[in-house]
Motif scaffolding. Sequence first.
Motif, PDB file in Angstrom:
ATOM      1  N   GLY A 160      -3.259  -4.127   4.808  1.00  0.00           N
ATOM      2  CA  GLY A 160      -2.638  -3.944   5.963  1.00  0.00           C
ATOM      3  C   GLY A 160      -2.550  -2.373   6.713  1.00  0.00           C
ATOM      4  O   GLY A 160      -2.452  -2.252   7.821  1.00  0.00           O
ATOM      5  N   TRP A 161      -1.931  -1.618   5.987  1.00  0.00           N
ATOM      6  CA  TRP A 161      -1.881  -0.104   6.433  1.00  0.00           C
ATOM      7  C   TRP A 161      -3.120   0.275   7.077  1.00  0.00           C
ATOM      8  O   TRP A 161      -3.394   0.873   8.189  1.00  0.00           O
ATOM      9  CB  TRP A 161      -1.439   1.109   5.417  1.00  0.00           C
ATOM     10  CG  TRP A 161      -0.107   0.613   4.763  1.00  0.00           C
ATOM     11  CD1 TRP A 161       1.042   0.191   5.442  1.00  0.00           C
ATOM     12  CD2 TRP A 161       0.420   1.232   3.571  1.00  0.00           C
ATOM     13  NE1 TRP A 161       1.965   0.211   4.735  1.00  0.00           N
ATOM     14  CE2 TRP A 161       1.832   0.750   3.589  1.00  0.00           C
ATOM     15  CE3 TRP A 161      -0.229   1.454   2.491  1.00  0.00           C
ATOM     16  CZ2 TRP A 161       2.604   1.026   2.466  1.00  0.00           C
ATOM     17  CZ3 TRP A 161       0.530   1.998   1.262  1.00  0.00           C
ATOM     18  CH2 TRP A 161       2.042   1.645   1.232  1.00  0.00           C
ATOM     19  N   ASP A 201       7.339  -4.415   0.054  1.00  0.00           N
ATOM     20  CA  ASP A 201       6.108  -4.231  -0.099  1.00  0.00           C
ATOM     21  C   ASP A 201       5.627  -4.266  -1.726  1.00  0.00           C
ATOM     22  O   ASP A 201       4.639  -4.053  -1.768  1.00  0.00           O
ATOM     23  CB  ASP A 201       5.831  -2.769   0.606  1.00  0.00           C
ATOM     24  CG  ASP A 201       5.883  -2.452   1.876  1.00  0.00           C
ATOM     25  OD1 ASP A 201       5.636  -3.529   2.566  1.00  0.00           O
ATOM     26  OD2 ASP A 201       6.068  -1.356   2.349  1.00  0.00           O
ATOM     27  N   THR A 236      -2.225  -6.087  -1.286  1.00  0.00           N
ATOM     28  CA  THR A 236      -2.423  -6.516   0.188  1.00  0.00           C
ATOM     29  C   THR A 236      -1.828  -5.479   1.180  1.00  0.00           C
ATOM     30  O   THR A 236      -2.340  -5.618   2.519  1.00  0.00           O
ATOM     31  CB  THR A 236      -1.763  -8.008   0.550  1.00  0.00           C
ATOM     32  OG1 THR A 236      -0.283  -7.941   0.121  1.00  0.00           O
ATOM     33  CG2 THR A 236      -2.277  -8.907  -0.348  1.00  0.00           C
ATOM     34  N   ILE A 237      -0.911  -5.052   0.766  1.00  0.00           N
ATOM     35  CA  ILE A 237      -0.008  -3.894   1.677  1.00  0.00           C
ATOM     36  C   ILE A 237      -1.171  -2.831   2.159  1.00  0.00           C
ATOM     37  O   ILE A 237      -1.185  -2.362   3.202  1.00  0.00           O
ATOM     38  CB  ILE A 237       1.225  -3.298   1.186  1.00  0.00           C
ATOM     39  CG1 ILE A 237       2.181  -4.533   0.921  1.00  0.00           C
ATOM     40  CG2 ILE A 237       1.935  -2.380   2.038  1.00  0.00           C
ATOM     41  CD1 ILE A 237       2.530  -5.348   2.122  1.00  0.00           C
ATOM     42  N   ASP A 251      -3.592 -14.875  12.729  1.00  0.00           N
ATOM     43  CA  ASP A 251      -3.283 -13.830  13.360  1.00  0.00           C
ATOM     44  C   ASP A 251      -3.162 -14.050  14.969  1.00  0.00           C
ATOM     45  O   ASP A 251      -3.086 -15.285  15.355  1.00  0.00           O
ATOM     46  CB  ASP A 251      -4.370 -12.741  13.242  1.00  0.00           C
ATOM     47  CG  ASP A 251      -5.721 -13.112  13.557  1.00  0.00           C
ATOM     48  OD1 ASP A 251      -5.910 -14.271  14.430  1.00  0.00           O
ATOM     49  OD2 ASP A 251      -6.672 -12.521  13.226  1.00  0.00           O
ATOM     50  N   LEU A 305      -5.913  -1.530   8.307  1.00  0.00           N
ATOM     51  CA  LEU A 305      -6.027  -2.297   9.423  1.00  0.00           C
ATOM     52  C   LEU A 305      -5.341  -1.840  10.727  1.00  0.00           C
ATOM     53  O   LEU A 305      -5.841  -1.688  11.805  1.00  0.00           O
ATOM     54  CB  LEU A 305      -6.278  -3.608   9.372  1.00  0.00           C
ATOM     55  CG  LEU A 305      -6.977  -4.423   8.185  1.00  0.00           C
ATOM     56  CD1 LEU A 305      -7.019  -5.596   7.883  1.00  0.00           C
ATOM     57  CD2 LEU A 305      -8.510  -3.909   8.353  1.00  0.00           C
ATOM     58  N   GLU A 306      -4.122  -1.547  10.485  1.00  0.00           N
ATOM     59  CA  GLU A 306      -3.308  -1.040  11.404  1.00  0.00           C
ATOM     60  C   GLU A 306      -3.737   0.175  12.283  1.00  0.00           C
ATOM     61  O   GLU A 306      -3.418   0.215  13.391  1.00  0.00           O
ATOM     62  CB  GLU A 306      -1.706  -0.954  11.081  1.00  0.00           C
ATOM     63  CG  GLU A 306      -1.103  -2.487  10.864  1.00  0.00           C
ATOM     64  CD  GLU A 306      -0.947  -3.067  11.998  1.00  0.00           C
ATOM     65  OE1 GLU A 306      -0.741  -2.541  13.046  1.00  0.00           O
ATOM     66  OE2 GLU A 306      -0.624  -4.225  11.977  1.00  0.00           O
ATOM     67  N   SER A 361      -1.905   6.655   6.861  1.00  0.00           N
ATOM     68  CA  SER A 361      -3.175   5.565   6.771  1.00  0.00           C
ATOM     69  C   SER A 361      -3.884   6.264   8.062  1.00  0.00           C
ATOM     70  O   SER A 361      -3.778   6.391   9.245  1.00  0.00           O
ATOM     71  CB  SER A 361      -2.881   4.272   7.550  1.00  0.00           C
ATOM     72  OG  SER A 361      -4.001   3.441   7.551  1.00  0.00           O
ATOM     73  N   ALA A 418      -4.634 -10.592   5.402  1.00  0.00           N
ATOM     74  CA  ALA A 418      -3.606 -10.210   4.159  1.00  0.00           C
ATOM     75  C   ALA A 418      -3.361 -11.820   3.640  1.00  0.00           C
ATOM     76  O   ALA A 418      -3.176 -11.422   2.146  1.00  0.00           O
ATOM     77  CB  ALA A 418      -2.357  -9.807   4.850  1.00  0.00           C
ATOM     78  N   THR A 419      -3.431 -12.952   4.295  1.00  0.00           N
ATOM     79  CA  THR A 419      -3.054 -14.295   3.597  1.00  0.00           C
ATOM     80  C   THR A 419      -4.361 -14.408   2.655  1.00  0.00           C
ATOM     81  O   THR A 419      -4.205 -14.968   1.727  1.00  0.00           O
ATOM     82  CB  THR A 419      -2.952 -14.983   4.733  1.00  0.00           C
ATOM     83  OG1 THR A 419      -1.797 -14.994   5.539  1.00  0.00           O
ATOM     84  CG2 THR A 419      -2.718 -16.563   4.176  1.00  0.00           C
ATOM     85  N   ARG A 444      -5.123 -14.801   8.643  1.00  0.00           N
ATOM     86  CA  ARG A 444      -4.838 -13.246   8.508  1.00  0.00           C
ATOM     87  C   ARG A 444      -5.647 -12.676   7.266  1.00  0.00           C
ATOM     88  O   ARG A 444      -5.674 -13.659   6.069  1.00  0.00           O
ATOM     89  CB  ARG A 444      -3.447 -12.998   8.280  1.00  0.00           C
ATOM     90  CG  ARG A 444      -2.590 -13.129   9.475  1.00  0.00           C
ATOM     91  CD  ARG A 444      -1.076 -12.921   9.229  1.00  0.00           C
ATOM     92  NE  ARG A 444      -0.066 -13.380  10.070  1.00  0.00           N
ATOM     93  CZ  ARG A 444       0.159 -12.558  11.222  1.00  0.00           C
ATOM     94  NH1 ARG A 444      -0.548 -11.335  11.505  1.00  0.00           N
ATOM     95  NH2 ARG A 444       0.962 -13.331  12.090  1.00  0.00           N
TER      96      ARG A 444
END
Length: 248
Positions: free
Chosen positions: A179-180, A165, A175-176, A18, A182-183, A213, A26-27, A24
């Motif tokens: 991500g949504w 996605d 994982t998506i 990141d 955390l954004e 989100s 997600a990783t 990351r």
Amino acid sequence: MEPNIFTKDFPVRYHDLDSCGNLRVATLLNYLQDTAGMHAALLGVSLADLQKLGLTWVLSRIHLLVERYPRAGETVTLRTWPATRQGLFTCREFELCDNHGARVARATTSWAVMKVATRRPVRLDGNLAPYPLVSGRAIDDDFAQLPPFPVAATTEMGFRVLRSDLDMNHHVNNTIYAGWALEAVPDAVAAGSLNELEIAFRAEVRHGDSIMSRCAVTDTEPTTCCLHQIVSQRDGKELARLRTRWKK
């Protein structure tokens, strides 16, 4: 090497990092997904094995604890094993260690098997081939229901589901969702370090859907806690519920 525990090494590469130079989230979640799939194949219960029976794996819950984020140049080792299997759910555990053998993260996950034709879960006994279990949980979690989202959100952010996605079940990869969520975390909170993530998946999301989100900061001491909700913009249906904790 312990019997019935699957081990996989992952070199941490620069494109895995990141903006702070850490692995990351997600990783890290992808590491869990990859090793779960590899071990399931060895146990004879891979996604391909289930598809022949008209079945598929569905991830129900994730609980992740991070003690330290690896950085570029490190090689980390992930250990995974199935710990429980009862009724509709089986739990799979994970421990991530650095090249000195120190544990840097751990996770527990809950999985169900779904009948593709009906999109409904089925009992594991009688539908899923037997496989050995290893006693001991990485995180002792009975997966109680996460708290409901508050009436008012601190922040909200909208997304549209892209083809990239989707997973092999043709719905959004787990994982998506992370991500949504955390954004949408406020910048002042995201400036800290995420050390705990819990996800409860509640409904499928497909290509072309629009989602919202929502994030609510509920506690700030001793660590910051956020509740998250992923909802459909079309009808307001709750698609996922999450909780994160952050170190300052």
